[in-house]
Design a protein around this motif. Structure first.
Motif, short mmCIF file in Angstrom:
data_model
loop_
_atom_site.label_atom_id
_atom_site.label_comp_id
_atom_site.label_asym_id
_atom_site.label_seq_id
_atom_site.Cartn_x
_atom_site.Cartn_y
_atom_site.Cartn_z
N SER A 28 0.84 -1.20 0.00
CA SER A 28 0.00 0.00 0.00
C SER A 28 0.87 1.24 0.00
CB SER A 28 -0.89 0.02 1.24
OG SER A 28 -1.79 -1.06 1.22
N LYS A 29 0.36 2.28 -0.64
CA LYS A 29 1.04 3.57 -0.64
C LYS A 29 -0.01 4.61 -0.28
CE LYS A 29 4.34 6.30 -3.12
NZ LYS A 29 5.35 6.29 -4.14
N ASN A 30 0.31 5.42 0.69
CA ASN A 30 -0.63 6.42 1.20
C ASN A 30 -1.96 5.76 1.60
OD1 ASN A 30 1.22 8.51 0.69
ND2 ASN A 30 0.54 8.63 -1.44
N GLY A 31 -1.86 4.55 2.16
CA GLY A 31 -3.02 3.85 2.66
C GLY A 31 -3.87 3.15 1.61
N LYS A 32 -3.45 3.22 0.34
CA LYS A 32 -4.22 2.59 -0.74
C LYS A 32 -3.43 1.44 -1.34
CE LYS A 32 -6.57 6.86 -1.98
NZ LYS A 32 -6.87 7.80 -3.04
N PRO A 33 -4.10 0.30 -1.61
CA PRO A 33 -3.40 -0.81 -2.24
C PRO A 33 -2.91 -0.44 -3.65
CG PRO A 33 -5.67 -1.42 -1.67
CD PRO A 33 -5.49 0.02 -1.36
N VAL A 34 -1.64 -0.73 -3.93
CA VAL A 34 -1.09 -0.39 -5.25
C VAL A 34 -0.48 -1.59 -5.96
CG1 VAL A 34 -0.66 2.04 -4.72
CG2 VAL A 34 1.12 0.35 -4.24
N ALA A 35 -0.18 -2.66 -5.22
CA ALA A 35 0.44 -3.83 -5.85
C ALA A 35 0.26 -5.04 -4.95
CB ALA A 35 1.93 -3.58 -6.09
N VAL A 36 0.46 -6.21 -5.54
CA VAL A 36 0.49 -7.46 -4.80
C VAL A 36 1.71 -8.23 -5.27
CG1 VAL A 36 -0.68 -9.65 -4.34
CG2 VAL A 36 -2.03 -7.54 -4.52
N VAL A 37 2.52 -8.68 -4.33
CA VAL A 37 3.70 -9.48 -4.66
C VAL A 37 3.32 -10.94 -4.44
CG1 VAL A 37 6.11 -9.97 -4.09
CG2 VAL A 37 5.25 -7.63 -3.94
N ILE A 38 3.52 -11.76 -5.49
CA ILE A 38 3.23 -13.18 -5.41
C ILE A 38 4.45 -13.97 -5.87
CG2 ILE A 38 0.73 -12.92 -5.70
CD1 ILE A 38 1.08 -13.68 -8.65
N SER A 39 4.46 -15.24 -5.54
CA SER A 39 5.57 -16.09 -5.99
C SER A 39 5.50 -16.28 -7.49
CB SER A 39 5.52 -17.45 -5.28
OG SER A 39 4.42 -18.20 -5.77
N ALA A 40 6.62 -16.63 -8.08
CA ALA A 40 6.67 -16.91 -9.51
C ALA A 40 5.77 -18.10 -9.85
CB ALA A 40 8.10 -17.16 -9.95
N ASP A 41 5.71 -19.10 -8.97
CA ASP A 41 4.84 -20.26 -9.21
C ASP A 41 3.37 -19.86 -9.23
OD1 ASP A 41 6.99 -22.01 -9.38
OD2 ASP A 41 6.81 -22.70 -7.30
N GLU A 42 2.98 -19.00 -8.30
CA GLU A 42 1.58 -18.56 -8.27
C GLU A 42 1.25 -17.73 -9.51
OE1 GLU A 42 -1.75 -16.76 -5.24
OE2 GLU A 42 0.23 -17.30 -4.50
N TYR A 43 2.17 -16.89 -9.93
CA TYR A 43 1.96 -16.10 -11.15
C TYR A 43 1.79 -17.02 -12.35
CZ TYR A 43 2.74 -12.88 -14.99
OH TYR A 43 2.59 -12.16 -16.16
N ALA A 44 2.63 -18.05 -12.45
CA ALA A 44 2.52 -19.01 -13.56
C ALA A 44 1.17 -19.71 -13.53
CB ALA A 44 3.67 -20.01 -13.50
N SER A 45 0.70 -20.06 -12.34
CA SER A 45 -0.62 -20.71 -12.21
C SER A 45 -1.74 -19.79 -12.67
CB SER A 45 -0.87 -21.13 -10.76
OG SER A 45 0.03 -22.14 -10.37
N ILE A 46 -1.66 -18.53 -12.32
CA ILE A 46 -2.67 -17.56 -12.73
C ILE A 46 -2.67 -17.41 -14.25
CG2 ILE A 46 -3.29 -15.10 -12.68
CD1 ILE A 46 -2.28 -15.12 -9.73
#
Length: 86
Positions: A28-46
């Protein structure tokens, strides 16, 4: 889902990467969600799921065309813009 401020993510980058291997981490930046960090395996699954969904929709579209189950283009785009989908 754990949430870190952008500053915390920067300060604890290595720890954040380790945690992201177990579960997504929201940044979050300034209290607002701006990104999500996920594993490379989870990204590949998505990405795999997105491809499977696209392929499934293409198969259904071919079947609809073959069956003559067609819609007017303007109606299709009107529904798409309105947020309706099957």
């Amino acid at each position: 889902m754990d949430t870190l401020s952008a500053n915390e993510a920067k300060t604890h980058f290595g720890d954040m990467l380790l945690k992201a291997q177990r579960a997504p981490i929201q940044i979050s930046k300034n209290g607002k969600p701006v990104a999500v960090v996920i594993s490379a395996d989870e990204y590949a699954s998505i990405e795999k799921l997105k491809l499977q969904l696209l392929q499934s929709r293409a198969v259904q579209a071919r079947a609809d065309i073959a069956a003559g189950n067609l819609v007017d283009g303007d109606s299709f785009f009107d529904e798409l813009e309105a947020g309706h989908h099957d």
